[in-house]
Write a protein that holds these residues in place. Structure first.
Motif, PDB file in Angstrom:
ATOM      1  N   PRO A 206      18.714  39.871  45.291  1.00 32.16           N
ATOM      2  CA  PRO A 206      19.888  38.995  45.212  1.00 32.16           C
ATOM      3  C   PRO A 206      20.294  38.656  43.783  1.00 32.16           C
ATOM      4  O   PRO A 206      19.493  38.704  42.845  1.00 32.16           O
ATOM      5  CB  PRO A 206      19.425  37.740  45.951  1.00 32.16           C
ATOM      6  CG  PRO A 206      17.945  37.714  45.747  1.00 32.16           C
ATOM      7  CD  PRO A 206      17.512  39.150  45.741  1.00 32.16           C
ATOM      8  N   GLY A 207      21.577  38.298  43.658  1.00 32.07           N
ATOM      9  CA  GLY A 207      22.127  37.687  42.453  1.00 32.07           C
ATOM     10  C   GLY A 207      21.944  38.482  41.181  1.00 32.07           C
ATOM     11  O   GLY A 207      21.963  39.714  41.156  1.00 32.07           O
TER      12      GLY A 207
ATOM     13  N   ASN B 126      31.321  36.726  51.510  1.00 27.06           N
ATOM     14  CA  ASN B 126      32.539  35.909  51.502  1.00 27.06           C
ATOM     15  C   ASN B 126      33.544  36.333  50.439  1.00 27.06           C
ATOM     16  O   ASN B 126      34.367  35.528  49.997  1.00 27.06           O
ATOM     17  CB  ASN B 126      32.210  34.428  51.317  1.00 27.06           C
ATOM     18  CG  ASN B 126      31.238  33.912  52.351  1.00 27.06           C
ATOM     19  OD1 ASN B 126      31.223  34.395  53.482  1.00 27.06           O
ATOM     20  ND2 ASN B 126      30.414  32.956  51.968  1.00 27.06           N
ATOM     21  N   GLN B 127      33.466  37.609  50.000  1.00 29.14           N
ATOM     22  CA  GLN B 127      34.358  38.121  48.955  1.00 29.14           C
ATOM     23  C   GLN B 127      34.316  37.227  47.710  1.00 29.14           C
ATOM     24  O   GLN B 127      35.332  36.930  47.086  1.00 29.14           O
ATOM     25  CB  GLN B 127      35.790  38.253  49.492  1.00 29.14           C
ATOM     26  CG  GLN B 127      35.908  39.277  50.623  1.00 29.14           C
ATOM     27  CD  GLN B 127      37.303  39.392  51.180  1.00 29.14           C
ATOM     28  OE1 GLN B 127      37.645  38.725  52.152  1.00 29.14           O
ATOM     29  NE2 GLN B 127      38.119  40.234  50.572  1.00 29.14           N
ATOM     30  N   ASP B 128      33.084  36.823  47.361  1.00 26.48           N
ATOM     31  CA  ASP B 128      32.881  35.896  46.248  1.00 26.48           C
ATOM     32  C   ASP B 128      31.540  36.232  45.599  1.00 26.48           C
ATOM     33  O   ASP B 128      30.706  36.930  46.187  1.00 26.48           O
ATOM     34  CB  ASP B 128      32.890  34.455  46.779  1.00 26.48           C
ATOM     35  CG  ASP B 128      32.847  33.438  45.657  1.00 26.48           C
ATOM     36  OD1 ASP B 128      31.768  32.847  45.440  1.00 26.48           O
ATOM     37  OD2 ASP B 128      33.882  33.245  44.989  1.00 26.48           O
ATOM     38  N   TRP B 129      31.308  35.725  44.367  1.00 25.84           N
ATOM     39  CA  TRP B 129      30.084  36.050  43.647  1.00 25.84           C
ATOM     40  C   TRP B 129      29.009  34.972  43.770  1.00 25.84           C
ATOM     41  O   TRP B 129      27.993  35.016  43.075  1.00 25.84           O
ATOM     42  CB  TRP B 129      30.393  36.310  42.172  1.00 25.84           C
ATOM     43  CG  TRP B 129      31.160  37.590  41.994  1.00 25.84           C
ATOM     44  CD1 TRP B 129      32.454  37.724  41.624  1.00 25.84           C
ATOM     45  CD2 TRP B 129      30.659  38.911  42.216  1.00 25.84           C
ATOM     46  NE1 TRP B 129      32.816  39.047  41.597  1.00 25.84           N
ATOM     47  CE2 TRP B 129      31.728  39.807  41.958  1.00 25.84           C
ATOM     48  CE3 TRP B 129      29.437  39.440  42.616  1.00 25.84           C
ATOM     49  CZ2 TRP B 129      31.605  41.186  42.076  1.00 25.84           C
ATOM     50  CZ3 TRP B 129      29.301  40.815  42.739  1.00 25.84           C
ATOM     51  CH2 TRP B 129      30.371  41.678  42.468  1.00 25.84           C
ATOM     52  N   ALA B 130      29.197  34.000  44.653  1.00 26.20           N
ATOM     53  CA  ALA B 130      28.162  32.981  44.845  1.00 26.20           C
ATOM     54  C   ALA B 130      26.894  33.589  45.438  1.00 26.20           C
ATOM     55  O   ALA B 130      25.789  33.079  45.228  1.00 26.20           O
ATOM     56  CB  ALA B 130      28.684  31.866  45.746  1.00 26.20           C
ATOM     57  N   LEU B 131      27.056  34.665  46.192  1.00 21.26           N
ATOM     58  CA  LEU B 131      25.910  35.336  46.809  1.00 21.26           C
ATOM     59  C   LEU B 131      26.175  36.834  46.826  1.00 21.26           C
ATOM     60  O   LEU B 131      27.130  37.298  47.450  1.00 21.26           O
ATOM     61  CB  LEU B 131      25.696  34.822  48.239  1.00 21.26           C
ATOM     62  CG  LEU B 131      24.511  35.411  49.008  1.00 21.26           C
ATOM     63  CD1 LEU B 131      23.198  35.050  48.327  1.00 21.26           C
ATOM     64  CD2 LEU B 131      24.514  34.915  50.447  1.00 21.26           C
ATOM     65  N   ASP B 132      25.344  37.605  46.105  1.00 18.67           N
ATOM     66  CA  ASP B 132      25.517  39.059  46.081  1.00 18.67           C
ATOM     67  C   ASP B 132      24.155  39.735  46.003  1.00 18.67           C
ATOM     68  O   ASP B 132      23.148  39.113  45.645  1.00 18.67           O
ATOM     69  CB  ASP B 132      26.400  39.482  44.907  1.00 18.67           C
ATOM     70  CG  ASP B 132      25.751  39.212  43.565  1.00 18.67           C
ATOM     71  OD1 ASP B 132      25.042  40.102  43.059  1.00 18.67           O
ATOM     72  OD2 ASP B 132      25.945  38.096  43.022  1.00 18.67           O
TER      73      ASP B 132
ATOM     74  N   ALA C 272      39.153  41.430  44.078  1.00 20.97           N
ATOM     75  CA  ALA C 272      38.968  41.073  45.490  1.00 20.97           C
ATOM     76  C   ALA C 272      39.735  41.998  46.428  1.00 20.97           C
ATOM     77  O   ALA C 272      39.336  42.212  47.573  1.00 20.97           O
ATOM     78  CB  ALA C 272      39.394  39.622  45.721  1.00 20.97           C
ATOM     79  N   SER C 273      40.834  42.570  45.937  1.00 23.72           N
ATOM     80  CA  SER C 273      41.635  43.468  46.779  1.00 23.72           C
ATOM     81  C   SER C 273      40.892  44.751  47.120  1.00 23.72           C
ATOM     82  O   SER C 273      41.291  45.489  48.026  1.00 23.72           O
ATOM     83  CB  SER C 273      42.956  43.808  46.084  1.00 23.72           C
ATOM     84  OG  SER C 273      42.711  44.457  44.844  1.00 23.72           O
TER      85      SER C 273
ATOM     86  N   ILE D 171      31.579  45.476  50.323  1.00 20.06           N
ATOM     87  CA  ILE D 171      31.183  46.286  49.166  1.00 20.06           C
ATOM     88  C   ILE D 171      32.296  46.196  48.138  1.00 20.06           C
ATOM     89  O   ILE D 171      33.480  46.298  48.480  1.00 20.06           O
ATOM     90  CB  ILE D 171      30.958  47.752  49.575  1.00 20.06           C
ATOM     91  CG1 ILE D 171      29.780  47.853  50.548  1.00 20.06           C
ATOM     92  CG2 ILE D 171      30.710  48.633  48.360  1.00 20.06           C
ATOM     93  CD1 ILE D 171      29.591  49.238  51.124  1.00 20.06           C
ATOM     94  N   ILE D 172      31.926  45.994  46.874  1.00 19.58           N
ATOM     95  CA  ILE D 172      32.923  45.920  45.811  1.00 19.58           C
ATOM     96  C   ILE D 172      32.401  46.672  44.591  1.00 19.58           C
ATOM     97  O   ILE D 172      31.188  46.775  44.385  1.00 19.58           O
ATOM     98  CB  ILE D 172      33.253  44.455  45.451  1.00 19.58           C
ATOM     99  CG1 ILE D 172      34.492  44.391  44.564  1.00 19.58           C
ATOM    100  CG2 ILE D 172      32.052  43.755  44.828  1.00 19.58           C
ATOM    101  CD1 ILE D 172      35.056  42.997  44.396  1.00 19.58           C
TER     102      ILE D 172
END
Length: 491
Positions: free
Chosen positions: A459-460, A436-442, A404-405, A394-395
């Protein structure tokens, strides 16, 4: 002129010499054994009766004495007092060792051997002997076996506080306060011992096969902190729930005298929800460009040295290492190949290596046991979520920000096929789930400006930011069991 050696005759000669040497050595042992005068206990009688009681555990029943073993030459001798439940001593217990020919036989010392051999008995038969041993080349010898009649008592520790049926209502505002002072009696052997005591808990109906350790102590009491109990019980039940918990004291008396356990008491514990952090290790490897700072984490849910996670490999034959930090400190590798092997500190030259097909993608369920030093990687063909995923988190503003922290990592619950965690939300702001702590998949909400604690996910870019209605710690569940209709739940 060189002499040609007949190798067949040479080997035969060596074999004959070896047999002759060992035969002579065995003959020498037999001669020594024939000349040994075995020890003899001088102040014990057959069928002697001993009524053992806890109140007299330190009382000296007898200063047991015996004649010395005579080997026919001077040599240091060690004597061991042994007891067993049968005359053959198939499962013996050693209750004392000395270089003297005397030993104080206390009620506690005799009881520990009798209890380990017979359990709790009234007028049970116990067999006793003296073992005399010196160096390995000289055979050990034994005294005559004496049959004793004993009443035994349980030397295990006993819980003084808490009593069975006691209830505890744990509250977050009291997290740092003392919940109670647990106390117990000593494991009484009748002589000084360095017992270590562990307070263990399990769910009602459990068998303590995988107990949760609350505290270890060499004393006979321990102050239990509210947060300490809450974290321990939350490993057995959902945070915020109430359950009946069994509690016992485990006394570890070392390899000689073994383990003893108190009676079990039943407690009612009401927990509160709190953010729980779990120990992690990392798997940097070729499949993620050897970047330890962004390596997938394996989590030890029960804090028992066993770490596991689903890990996506873009190359099913990738090499990797295990690290204890998100860096190269404590890197571990081996030249053994997965899916099963051992974990050993083999330095920087060796790596673990998957056995999948080179160039293909794969998802493995990896388990690393740092207690047994083993690793197992199981290929998962029935992956219940997107195979590109190592982790979900969750971010957003609701958890401290969009860097990312601030990612609040979820842990995969293999039993229920859910991504879960207790997350401490810090603001009533926006947030999303991402892989994966990334925005490729959210994933976000299919509806804009809706404050809710559960619902479907989209998604996305089609998913709006989720909105948190109230600041507190939530038990979060992310559900991909139906890939076409994923959903989330905060409670």
């Amino acid at each position: 002129m060189k002499t040609k050696i007949n190798m067949k005759n040479y080997i035969s000669l060596l074999l004959f010499a070896s047999i002759f040497f060992f035969a002579c050595a065995e003959d020498e042992k037999v001669k020594i054994a024939e000349n040994i005068k075995v020890p003899a206990i001088v102040n014990l009688t057959q069928m002697e009766y001993f009524a053992l009681s806890l109140s007299q555990a330190e009382s000296v029943l007898r200063e047991l004495s015996w004649t010395p073993t005579e080997y026919g030459f001077d040599t240091p001798i060690r004597y061991t007092l042994q007891v067993a439940s049968d005359k053959e001593f198939t499962e013996l217990v050693s209750i004392g060792e000395t270089s003297s020919t005397k030993m104080e036989l206390t009620a506690g010392r005799l009881n520990i051997g009798a209890y380990k051999s017979l359990g709790i008995v009234s007028k049970g038969s116990l067999y006793m002997r003296i073992l005399s041993h010196v160096q390995a080349s000289i055979p050990s010898v034994y005294s005559e076996v004496f049959t004793l009649v004993v009443d035994t008592y349980d030397p295990s520790p006993s819980i003084v506080n808490p009593s069975s049926g006691k209830s505890y209502q744990l509250k977050k505002e009291n997290a740092e306060k003392i919940m109670d002072v647990f106390s117990w009696t000593a494991a009484d052997l009748g002589f000084p011992n360095a017992a270590e005591y562990t307070v263990e808990i399990d769910l009602e109906g459990g068998d303590f096969s995988k107990p949760i350790s609350l505290v270890k102590h060499k004393g006979l009491s321990s102050s239990i902190i509210v947060e300490q109990m809450n974290m321990a019980v939350s490993k057995l039940i959902e945070a915020g729930a109430t359950a009946n918990i069994l509690l016992r004291i485990h006394a570890d008396l070392g390899s000689t005298f073994g383990q003893f356990y108190s009676q079990e008491v039943l407690l009612s514990i009401s927990t509160y929800e709190a953010a729980v952090s779990f120990p992690v290790i990392y798997l940097p490897g070729a499949y993620q460009d050897w970047n330890p700072e962004n390596a997938p984490a394996l989590t030890s849910i029960k804090d028992d040295g066993i770490y596991s996670a689903y890990v996506y490999f873009k190359n099913a034959a990738s090499a990797f290492k295990i690290t204890k930090t998100a860096g190269w400190d404590g890197a571990v590798g081996t030249d053994l190949v997965s899916p099963s092997g051992s974990v050993e500190d083999a330095g920087s030259d060796n790596n673990f290596k998957m056995t999948g097909t080179e160039g293909e993608v794969a998802v493995y369920y990896i388990t690393v046991n740092l207690v047994a030093n083993t690793i197992h990687a199981e290929p998962k063909t029935d992956w219940i979520a997107d195979p590109r995923v190592n982790t979900w988190s969750i971010i957003g503003d609701a958890v401290g920000g969009w860097d990312a922290s601030n990612d609040a990592l979820l842990v995969f619950d293999d039993k229920n096929s859910l991504w879960k965690a207790n997350v401490a939300f810090s603001a009533t702001g926006e947030y999303k789930f991402r892989a994966n702590q990334d925005w490729a998949l959210d994933y976000g909400s299919p509806t804009k400006d809706i404050y809710d604690l559960s619902g479907p996910l989209k998604p996305g870019g089609g998913g709006e930011n989720l909105l948190l209605p109230q600041v507190r710690t939530y038990a979060v569940s992310l559900d991909f069991r139906n890939l076409e209709n994923p959903n989330y739940l905060l409670k």
